[in-house]
Design a protein around this motif. Structure first.
Motif, PDB file in Angstrom:
ATOM      1  N   CYS A  66      -7.691 -23.544   4.676  1.00  0.00           N
ATOM      2  CA  CYS A  66      -7.995 -22.298   3.959  1.00  0.00           C
ATOM      3  C   CYS A  66      -9.118 -22.549   2.964  1.00  0.00           C
ATOM      4  N   SER A  67     -10.275 -22.874   3.485  1.00  0.00           N
ATOM      5  CA  SER A  67     -11.424 -23.191   2.653  1.00  0.00           C
ATOM      6  C   SER A  67     -12.668 -23.225   3.524  1.00  0.00           C
ATOM      7  N   ASP A  68     -13.804 -23.368   2.862  1.00  0.00           N
ATOM      8  CA  ASP A  68     -15.046 -23.545   3.603  1.00  0.00           C
ATOM      9  C   ASP A  68     -15.233 -24.993   4.050  1.00  0.00           C
ATOM     10  N   GLY A  69     -14.387 -25.897   3.531  1.00  0.00           N
ATOM     11  CA  GLY A  69     -14.536 -27.310   3.874  1.00  0.00           C
ATOM     12  C   GLY A  69     -13.276 -28.096   3.575  1.00  0.00           C
ATOM     13  N   ARG A  70     -13.468 -29.242   2.934  1.00  0.00           N
ATOM     14  CA  ARG A  70     -12.343 -30.141   2.683  1.00  0.00           C
ATOM     15  C   ARG A  70     -11.434 -29.617   1.567  1.00  0.00           C
ATOM     16  N   LEU A  71     -10.175 -30.052   1.650  1.00  0.00           N
ATOM     17  CA  LEU A  71      -9.162 -29.711   0.657  1.00  0.00           C
ATOM     18  C   LEU A  71      -9.012 -30.864  -0.328  1.00  0.00           C
ATOM     19  N   PHE A  72      -8.293 -30.627  -1.406  1.00  0.00           N
ATOM     20  CA  PHE A  72      -8.118 -31.702  -2.390  1.00  0.00           C
ATOM     21  C   PHE A  72      -7.455 -32.920  -1.770  1.00  0.00           C
ATOM     22  N   ILE A  73      -6.525 -32.701  -0.833  1.00  0.00           N
ATOM     23  CA  ILE A  73      -5.831 -33.821  -0.200  1.00  0.00           C
ATOM     24  C   ILE A  73      -6.788 -34.654   0.638  1.00  0.00           C
ATOM     25  N   ASP A  74      -7.808 -34.018   1.237  1.00  0.00           N
ATOM     26  CA  ASP A  74      -8.809 -34.740   2.012  1.00  0.00           C
ATOM     27  C   ASP A  74      -9.626 -35.657   1.107  1.00  0.00           C
ATOM     28  N   PHE A  75      -9.972 -35.154  -0.070  1.00  0.00           N
ATOM     29  CA  PHE A  75     -10.741 -35.979  -1.000  1.00  0.00           C
ATOM     30  C   PHE A  75      -9.907 -37.152  -1.527  1.00  0.00           C
ATOM     31  N   LEU A  76      -8.612 -36.939  -1.713  1.00  0.00           N
ATOM     32  CA  LEU A  76      -7.754 -38.055  -2.133  1.00  0.00           C
ATOM     33  C   LEU A  76      -7.740 -39.139  -1.063  1.00  0.00           C
ATOM     34  N   ALA A  77      -7.604 -38.738   0.187  1.00  0.00           N
ATOM     35  CA  ALA A  77      -7.592 -39.711   1.281  1.00  0.00           C
ATOM     36  C   ALA A  77      -8.910 -40.488   1.319  1.00  0.00           C
ATOM     37  N   GLU A  78     -10.020 -39.797   1.195  1.00  0.00           N
ATOM     38  CA  GLU A  78     -11.321 -40.456   1.229  1.00  0.00           C
ATOM     39  C   GLU A  78     -11.457 -41.469   0.094  1.00  0.00           C
ATOM     40  N   ALA A  79     -10.911 -41.135  -1.071  1.00  0.00           N
ATOM     41  CA  ALA A  79     -11.022 -42.033  -2.229  1.00  0.00           C
ATOM     42  C   ALA A  79     -10.341 -43.367  -1.980  1.00  0.00           C
ATOM     43  N   PHE A  80      -9.329 -43.378  -1.124  1.00  0.00           N
ATOM     44  CA  PHE A  80      -8.601 -44.617  -0.819  1.00  0.00           C
ATOM     45  C   PHE A  80      -9.007 -45.199   0.531  1.00  0.00           C
ATOM     46  N   GLY A  81     -10.117 -44.717   1.080  1.00  0.00           N
ATOM     47  CA  GLY A  81     -10.606 -45.248   2.337  1.00  0.00           C
ATOM     48  C   GLY A  81      -9.726 -44.930   3.527  1.00  0.00           C
ATOM     49  N   ASP A 332     -11.727 -17.426  -0.734  1.00  0.00           N
ATOM     50  CA  ASP A 332     -11.356 -16.162  -0.102  1.00  0.00           C
ATOM     51  C   ASP A 332     -10.463 -15.292  -0.977  1.00  0.00           C
ATOM     52  N   GLY A 333     -10.451 -15.592  -2.263  1.00  0.00           N
ATOM     53  CA  GLY A 333      -9.669 -14.782  -3.191  1.00  0.00           C
ATOM     54  C   GLY A 333      -8.355 -15.390  -3.595  1.00  0.00           C
ATOM     55  N   ILE A 334      -7.922 -16.424  -2.871  1.00  0.00           N
ATOM     56  CA  ILE A 334      -6.637 -17.049  -3.194  1.00  0.00           C
ATOM     57  C   ILE A 334      -6.664 -18.558  -2.962  1.00  0.00           C
ATOM     58  N   HIS A 335      -7.749 -19.063  -2.365  1.00  0.00           N
ATOM     59  CA  HIS A 335      -7.910 -20.495  -2.115  1.00  0.00           C
ATOM     60  C   HIS A 335      -9.255 -20.969  -2.665  1.00  0.00           C
ATOM     61  N   PHE A 336      -9.346 -22.272  -2.889  1.00  0.00           N
ATOM     62  CA  PHE A 336     -10.550 -22.839  -3.482  1.00  0.00           C
ATOM     63  C   PHE A 336     -11.626 -23.147  -2.447  1.00  0.00           C
ATOM     64  N   THR A 337     -12.862 -23.184  -2.927  1.00  0.00           N
ATOM     65  CA  THR A 337     -13.957 -23.720  -2.134  1.00  0.00           C
ATOM     66  C   THR A 337     -13.850 -25.243  -2.092  1.00  0.00           C
ATOM     67  N   GLU A 338     -14.601 -25.843  -1.175  1.00  0.00           N
ATOM     68  CA  GLU A 338     -14.627 -27.305  -1.122  1.00  0.00           C
ATOM     69  C   GLU A 338     -15.095 -27.886  -2.452  1.00  0.00           C
ATOM     70  N   ALA A 339     -16.082 -27.249  -3.076  1.00  0.00           N
ATOM     71  CA  ALA A 339     -16.605 -27.747  -4.346  1.00  0.00           C
ATOM     72  C   ALA A 339     -15.515 -27.799  -5.406  1.00  0.00           C
ATOM     73  N   ALA A 340     -14.694 -26.749  -5.486  1.00  0.00           N
ATOM     74  CA  ALA A 340     -13.604 -26.734  -6.461  1.00  0.00           C
ATOM     75  C   ALA A 340     -12.550 -27.779  -6.111  1.00  0.00           C
ATOM     76  N   ASN A 341     -12.257 -27.920  -4.825  1.00  0.00           N
ATOM     77  CA  ASN A 341     -11.285 -28.932  -4.395  1.00  0.00           C
ATOM     78  C   ASN A 341     -11.747 -30.340  -4.767  1.00  0.00           C
ATOM     79  N   ARG A 342     -13.052 -30.573  -4.688  1.00  0.00           N
ATOM     80  CA  ARG A 342     -13.581 -31.898  -5.056  1.00  0.00           C
ATOM     81  C   ARG A 342     -13.330 -32.183  -6.530  1.00  0.00           C
ATOM     82  N   TYR A 343     -13.588 -31.211  -7.388  1.00  0.00           N
ATOM     83  CA  TYR A 343     -13.368 -31.407  -8.822  1.00  0.00           C
ATOM     84  C   TYR A 343     -11.892 -31.653  -9.127  1.00  0.00           C
ATOM     85  N   ILE A 344     -11.023 -30.910  -8.471  1.00  0.00           N
ATOM     86  CA  ILE A 344      -9.592 -31.094  -8.700  1.00  0.00           C
ATOM     87  C   ILE A 344      -9.164 -32.489  -8.279  1.00  0.00           C
ATOM     88  N   ALA A 345      -9.604 -32.929  -7.105  1.00  0.00           N
ATOM     89  CA  ALA A 345      -9.231 -34.257  -6.621  1.00  0.00           C
ATOM     90  C   ALA A 345      -9.726 -35.348  -7.560  1.00  0.00           C
TER      91      ALA A 345
END
Length: 361
Positions: A66-81, A332-345
């Motif tokens: 539910c985003s234009d790209g990655r979710l916060f959980i995706d960024f967490l996974a990437e951070a740990f390789g 989309d009015g109720i979910h974050f953009t990828e950019a916002a998800n990156r900041y949260i992660a």
């Protein structure tokens, strides 16, 4: 010792201490803020998240996120390789380094709870917290063979349990129930999260991230649905105050319960994820994060002051999408953009949006 050598050693120590946290796998549970495609596995044609422009920024195609790209959980996974945790319901995936059990519409409480109260019309999935944990328990034997191997493997994995609760409250609110009734059910919802966490701890989970819920009074969807002519209904940033109070109360109860849980299970590391303040920072100072179009208007939607129209939702005919989603916090009015998800992660990994931060010893 030469000052330059001392500085070099101090930097090396800091770097090693900061990066010392590592995980063998990451397991995610939750709702649409975390769903990597579970909802659309069986019937993709039914859901808008399987349609363009969802996924336009990173994947360049819809993935069920539910985003234009990655979710916060995706960024967490990437951070740990680690690879992006694949949706657990999708066949043919390798889940040894993690799995995503989250499903759009996921709730804490079971469907029957809402059905008995006549408020089940907005609940369209049976993917409750208990159900998602059952999926994990069913998968677990395929990930580790012996009890000792499972203890080692699960103990070295990161569990992200939520966001949970948002859809539970929405079921009450969208059904027109009073704020008093909503508030009265908060302890039950939080206790459901706690029971789920204890069940995961019983399965060997040690490191658990538990997000609170978002300030729903700042969602473009809520702002459109419950817009008011009374300026006293809004805070100075344009959010609906009484809906934010629901989220704030839930989070206060949740934090209290998590402190109790940490004391009861001292061998665990339970990290509260402060989604509420993360989102409020976007609202209070959007330009700081590059959100030149603010946080109270959706990038993708059907027009109007908040770019939200239930007859022309994102992905439907007649909707529009912004050219640069990174300038919006809301997708989309109720979910974050990828950019916002990156900041949260980033805030979860390093602070200030997790207590303690994930990347801390």
């Amino acid at each position: 010792m030469k000052p330059s050598l001392l500085l070099s050693l101090l930097f090396s120590c800091f770097h090693l201490c900061y990066c010392a946290q590592s995980y063998d796998a990451i397991f995610s549970f939750g709702d649409s803020l975390s769903d990597a495609g579970n909802l659309i596995v069986k019937n993709p044609s039914l859901y808008l998240t399987a349609k363009w422009p969802y996924g336009m920024t990173f994947f360049h195609k819809p993935t069920g996120r539910c985003s234009d790209g990655r979710l916060f959980i995706d960024f967490l996974a990437e951070a740990f390789g680690l690879p992006l945790p694949p949706p657990s319901l999708k066949p043919g995936q390798d889940f040894r380094r993690g799995a995503n059990f989250a499903t759009t519409g996921g709730t804490v409480l079971d469907y029957s709870f809402f059905q008995r109260r006549g408020i089940a019309k907005s609940i369209f999935t049976n993917g409750s917290l208990d159900t998602q944990i059952s999926w994990f328990e069913h998968m677990k034997p395929s990930l580790c063979g012996t009890p000792q191997a499972c203890k080692n493997y699960v103990g070295k994995s990161l569990f992200v349990v939520g966001e949970f609760g948002g859809n539970d409250y929405s079921a009450f609110l969208f059904s027109g129930r009073s704020m008093a009734e909503v508030r009265a059910n908060a302890p039950k919802i939080v206790n459901g999260i706690v029971k789920g966490l204890e069940r995961l701890i019983g399965n060997g989970a040690v490191d658990l991230v538990v997000p609170g819920i978002l300030p729903i009074g700042c969602f473009p969807l809520y702002l459109q649905l419950y817009k008011s002519n009374n300026k006293n209904d809004y805070n100075r940033f344009g959010c609906l105050t009484k809906y934010n109070r629901v989220a704030f109360y839930h989070n206060q109860v949740l934090k209290m319960k998590l402190r109790y849980l940490q004391q009861r299970y001292p061998q665990t590391r339970i990290m509260y994820a402060d989604f509420y303040n993360a989102a409020m920072h976007f609202v209070m100072n959007p330009l700081k994060y590059g959100f030149t179009n603010g946080a109270l208007k959706a990038c993708c939607g059907g027009g109007g002051p908040y770019n939200v129209n239930l007859d022309r939702r994102c992905g439907q005919k007649g909707s529009n999408v912004c050219q640069n989603p990174s300038t919006f916090a809301s997708w989309d009015g109720i979910h974050f953009t990828e950019a916002a998800n990156r900041y949260i992660a980033t805030g979860l990994l390093r602070g200030p949006y997790a207590n303690p931060p994930i990347m801390s010893s």
